[in-house]
Design an enzyme around this catalytic site. Structure first.
Site, mmCIF file in Angstrom:
data_model
loop_
_atom_site.group_PDB
_atom_site.id
_atom_site.type_symbol
_atom_site.label_atom_id
_atom_site.label_comp_id
_atom_site.label_asym_id
_atom_site.label_seq_id
_atom_site.Cartn_x
_atom_site.Cartn_y
_atom_site.Cartn_z
ATOM 1 N N LEU A 17 9.838 10.112 24.442
ATOM 2 C CA LEU A 17 9.597 8.933 24.482
ATOM 3 C C LEU A 17 9.225 8.106 23.364
ATOM 4 C CD1 LEU A 17 8.914 6.681 26.845
ATOM 5 C CD2 LEU A 17 6.433 7.435 26.845
ATOM 6 N N ILE A 448 -10.582 4.473 -2.330
ATOM 7 C CA ILE A 448 -11.204 5.462 -1.277
ATOM 8 C C ILE A 448 -10.849 6.845 -1.280
ATOM 9 C CG2 ILE A 448 -11.722 5.456 1.185
ATOM 10 C CD1 ILE A 448 -13.135 3.057 -0.187
ATOM 11 N N GLY A 449 -9.631 6.763 -2.085
ATOM 12 C CA GLY A 449 -9.062 8.350 -2.337
ATOM 13 C C GLY A 449 -7.548 8.473 -2.127
ATOM 14 N N ARG A 532 2.591 6.298 19.062
ATOM 15 C CA ARG A 532 1.936 7.393 18.210
ATOM 16 C C ARG A 532 1.488 8.436 18.578
ATOM 17 N NH1 ARG A 532 0.181 8.267 13.261
ATOM 18 N NH2 ARG A 532 -1.754 9.425 13.143
ATOM 19 N N CYS A 660 -15.097 3.585 8.349
ATOM 20 C CA CYS A 660 -14.072 2.475 8.477
ATOM 21 C C CYS A 660 -13.862 2.274 9.783
ATOM 22 C CB CYS A 660 -12.784 2.578 7.779
ATOM 23 S SG CYS A 660 -12.110 4.343 7.761
ATOM 24 N N HIS A 711 -4.779 -2.550 5.565
ATOM 25 C CA HIS A 711 -3.738 -2.458 6.668
ATOM 26 C C HIS A 711 -2.777 -3.503 6.552
ATOM 27 C CE1 HIS A 711 -6.612 0.474 8.148
ATOM 28 N NE2 HIS A 711 -5.490 1.065 8.690
ATOM 29 N N CYS A 743 -10.313 1.123 2.724
ATOM 30 C CA CYS A 743 -9.802 2.236 3.273
ATOM 31 C C CYS A 743 -8.873 2.891 2.074
ATOM 32 C CB CYS A 743 -9.183 2.308 4.581
ATOM 33 S SG CYS A 743 -9.122 3.869 5.317
HETATM 34 N N1 GLN Z 1 -10.142 9.754 1.642
HETATM 35 C C1 GLN Z 1 -9.203 9.258 2.649
HETATM 36 C C2 GLN Z 1 -8.183 8.235 2.117
HETATM 37 O O1 GLN Z 1 -8.340 7.574 1.340
HETATM 38 C C3 GLN Z 1 -10.172 8.647 3.828
HETATM 39 C C4 GLN Z 1 -9.258 8.160 4.872
HETATM 40 C C5 GLN Z 1 -9.965 7.447 5.992
HETATM 41 O O2 GLN Z 1 -10.830 6.776 5.962
HETATM 42 N N2 GLN Z 1 -9.401 7.546 7.264
HETATM 43 O O3 GLN Z 1 -7.150 8.652 2.735
HETATM 44 ZN ZN ZN Z 2 -11.251 4.497 5.826
#
Ligand code: GLN
Ligand code: ZN
Length: 776
Positions: A17, A448-449, A532, A660, A711, A743
């Site tokens: 699907l 954030i990473g 998804r 988040c 996003h 994020c």
């Molecule tokens: N450290 C992760 C990143 O930066 C955090 C991801 C998240 O918050 N879902 O991708």
């Molecule tokens: Zn996040």
């Protein structure tokens, strides 16, 4: 005894699907081809349920995107902004449907998609109905009837249509303007339900399943009365239809009298989530009536083998009280939430035979339901006895298995003391020590990473996984990416750097693969939303860390720069929340085992000279129980597990966490209790509204409110970010503030990422000048 099912996964056992929808959206297949894929999946699902021996096979549980959206179309609740599409000549029904789900940007139109949110406490996301004060309903799409006819033709018997019940449907929606409550709309909605049910009845439908999981959440009197009124009305109108109200995911709690009082033919209970409910129910006056009970005994939310003997004891109790013909057996909820078929797991890198004998996916669960019905009817039957013995042998093997039980891990959890979850000094002192070590400017900037997972990164990983690239080649590539990410960050002028997470596919899977006690399926896909799907890791045994998991990468990244590099870990609650978790011990215990493994990793990072360590917990809020009365227990162990993971370090080592995209207002105190030195948190979508909550609460530690939404491709301007920093500084002490995006950046591309971060760093520099006096 009737064996029935509440719903079957509709993605197709090989995600047919998903593939068809995505091809359709890309214009690569015709509408007819898409419709045909749907038809094939439905047919296969119906036949396999019939062949498994299910007496009442559900229909209308199929959906191209989401069952709530389907109902929105069935009752004609199309939001105003999509009207232009309805008026377009020759506009296909599917395209209206997908436009509502995904938005529409074409032919000069720019229609925003309807909102999406989590379906109760699952990881499935539904499309939120939108209601206006003048909301009207009318019979619109004919899907329910069409699918009923189609199923009847395929099965040669009468299927059971599944609809979300009217009250839950309204409760799931959102008022788009003030001045009314969505339950006010019930009287306008019910006539459309009546039309649909009348249509089904005319076509020969017998049982109708109305899903009302709204009955397990906290309700007020008025909401409870809405349930009573709705079903009184449907009952009067349809004395002959067999109405089954299905509720799941929790106990009825205070709503029990309402549920029992509904004038329906059957009530479905989730005895997996709420085993005590059968006794509660039998204690009510219900026994003297005629209503049937459908016992949800096979776990629709998890992948483990059913304990047939235990389930049988429930069935016997119900049969003793009500008689055999008033008892039905079913999965606890729709099987939508589990993978399709365990038998597909035959390849290498798939589940081992030992593990498989302890598991059941959707297809295997059907067999369990049917066997339970047969066992309850005729316990002396020879075949039935063999089923029971086999089941007991598998469960016994699971109880004894050395692959699952590691006494040293259990002993470590038992030995945990309160002090293991406490840093030695309070935050105020740690802050001073950390500042001495890190020497950061005010308004320190960080991310954030993750950095962009480019096509090249994904391709290299895929090749490596397929064996087309050696470890050495792959790791050389990752090192190159990491080094380039470090250089870019230095050049942008960030203060605290990250290594970029290029070696990670997914923030939970990555750790699961390196920890003992986790397994991975090959085809264990579950729908998350629309097209998804996710493939959650399976936690089957005691969790241990055979060796350091991230230290090499962190150390390498730190060796490239004078600036501090943050070590990057996923927290125990998030790992738990995004996996299928073993059901043979409390979730809390599994969480603490993971916490101890993460704690060891944190300490190894510290030993390797990493001065800042981030432990991400984006899923902390998701784990909240459906009912408020259970929140405290959960939050205690969840926050406790985080603290175990975080508290082994010296006071000089700075612990960050990140959260988040969820509602934090009502869990601000537990967030503070986590006692992370710094929290980075998503706030930019609400223009930092969330900050007021932190300010009002006087959040004591440092905080980095996200200054832009990752996003979106949109690049935030320096002015915009500066304005948000001003807003933050107006409610929180400047010395506690950080500057960072919302994020991780893995879904973005490098050009927009670099530009956005440059603007962010510029805004921080401006703020430093503007606020310098305030800080001194
Ligand atoms: N450290 C992760 C990143 O930066 C955090 C991801 C998240 O918050 N879902 O991708
Ligand atoms: Zn996040």
């Amino acid at each position: 005894m009737i064996a029935h099912n509440l719903g079957y996964p509709r993605i197709g056992s090989h995600r047919e699907l998903k593939k068809a929808c995505e091809q359709y959206w890309a214009g690569k297949i015709t509408p007819e081809q898409l419709v045909e894929t749907g038809r094939t999946i439905r047919r296969e699902n119906w036949l396999l349920q019939q062949q498994a021996g299910i007496d009442l096979v559900p229909c209308n549980d199929f959906s191209f995107y989401d069952q709530v959206l389907d109902l929105t179309l069935a009752v004609g609740a199309v939001p105003e902004r999509f009207q232009p599409l309805l008026e377009k000549p020759g506009f296909a029904a599917q395209d209206l449907y997908f436009a509502m789900a995904r938005g529409y940007q074409k032919d000069g139109l720019d229609l925003i998609a309807m909102e999406m949110t989590k379906w109760f406490d699952t990881n499935y996301h539904y499309i939120v109905p939108e209601f206006s004060r003048e909301q009207t309903f009318r019979r619109f799409s004919e899907k329910i009837l069409d699918e009923f006819r189609e199923a009847r033709n395929v099965l040669g018997s009468v299927p059971k249509p599944v609809l979300i019940g009217p009250v839950t449907y309204l409760l799931l929606g959102k008022e788009k303007e003030p001045g009314f409550h969505r339950l006010d709309l019930l009287d306008r909605l019910l006539p459309v339900y009546e039309e649909i049910l009348a249509g089904l009845e005319a076509e020969g439908a017998e049982w109708i399943q109305l899903d009302e999981p709204g009955l397990v959440i906290d309700l007020d009197d008025r909401q409870r009365e809405a349930f009573a009124a709705a079903y009184r009305r449907l009952r009067n109108r349809f004395p002959a239809l067999k109405l089954m109200v299905a509720s799941y995911f929790e106990c009825f709690g205070e709503n029990l009298p309402t549920a029992v009082g509904l004038p329906v033919d059957a009530l479905h209970l989730d005895l997996v989530r709420c085993p005590s409910q059968l006794d509660d129910l039998l204690r009510t006056g219900l026994v003297s009536g005629t209503v049937r009970l459908s016992l949800g005994l096979v776990d629709g939310r998890n992948v483990w083998l059913n304990d047939l003997d235990r389930s049988l004891s429930f069935l016997r109790k119900a049969v003793d009280a009500l008689g055999e013909d008033r008892v039905m057996v079913a999965p606890s909820c729709s099987l939508l939430h589990v993978p399709c078929d365990l038998e597909l797991e035959t390849g290498t890198g798939s589940l081992t035979p030992e593990l498989k004998q302890w598991m059941a996916f959707a297809r295997q669960k059907l067999t369990e339901v049917v066997r339970l019905a047969r066992l309850a009817e005729d316990p002396g039957n020879e075949t039935a006895r063999v089923w029971l013995l086999q089941n007991q042998a598998a469960l016994e093997a699971r109880r004894q298995s050395a692959a699952i039980h590691r006494p040293e891990v259990q002993a470590r959890v038992k030995a945990l003391r309160e002090t293991d979850g406490r840093r030695s000094a309070p935050f105020a002192q740690r802050q001073i020590l950390q500042q001495q070590v890190l020497n950061l400017p005010v308004w320190p900037t960080t991310t954030i990473g993750s950095f962009p997972q480019t096509g090249e990164v994904r391709l290299n990983r895929a090749r490596y996984r397929k064996g087309e690239k050696t470890v050495t080649e792959y790791e050389a590539f990752i090192r190159k990416e990491t080094e380039s990410a470090i250089r870019r960050q230095e050049e942008i002028g960030l203060d605290v750097l990250v290594h970029g997470e290029f070696e990670r596919n997914d923030m939970v899977e990555y750790f699961g693969e390196l920890l003992d006690g986790f397994a991975f399926s090959e085809y264990g896909w579950v729908q998350s939303y629309g097209s998804r799907c996710v493939k959650p890791p399976l936690i089957f045994g005691d969790v241990a860390r055979p060796e350091p998991m991230t230290v090499r990468w962190a150390e390498f990244a730190q060796s490239l720069t004078e600036k501090p590099v943050k070590g990057m870990l996923t927290g125990p609650v998030t790992i738990l929340q995004w996996s299928f978790v073993r059901d043979d011990q409390p979730r809390r215990d599994t969480c603490l085992q993971i916490a101890l493994a993460i704690r060891d990793e944190v300490l190894d990072l510290e030993k390797a000279g990493i001065r800042i360590i981030q432990i991400d917990e984006p899923a902390l809020r998701e784990g909240l129980p459906l009912r408020r009365e259970n929140w405290e227990t959960y939050l205690n162990w969840a926050v406790g597990a985080f603290r175990v993971a975080a508290s082994g370090v010296r006071d000089e080592t700075q612990i960050h966490t990140h959260m988040c995209y969820s509602e934090f207002n009502d869990i601000i105190r537990p967030i503070a209790d986590m006692d992370a030195d710094v929290i980075t948190i998503e706030t930019s979508r609400s223009q930092m509204e969330l900050l007021d909550v932190f300010a009002e609460f006087r959040y004591p530690n440092e905080i980095g409110p996200g200054v832009y939404d990752i996003h979106s491709q949109r690049i935030p301007s320096t002015e915009e970010i500066t304005a948000l920093l001003h807003r933050a500084a107006s409610v929180l002490p400047v010395r506690n503030l950080w500057v960072n995006p919302d994020c991780g950046l893995k879904t973005r591309r490098w050009p927009e990422t670099e530009e956005a971060l440059r603007n962010m760093v510029r805004a921080a520099r401006i703020a430093r000048e503007q606020f310098v006096e305030k800080v001194e």
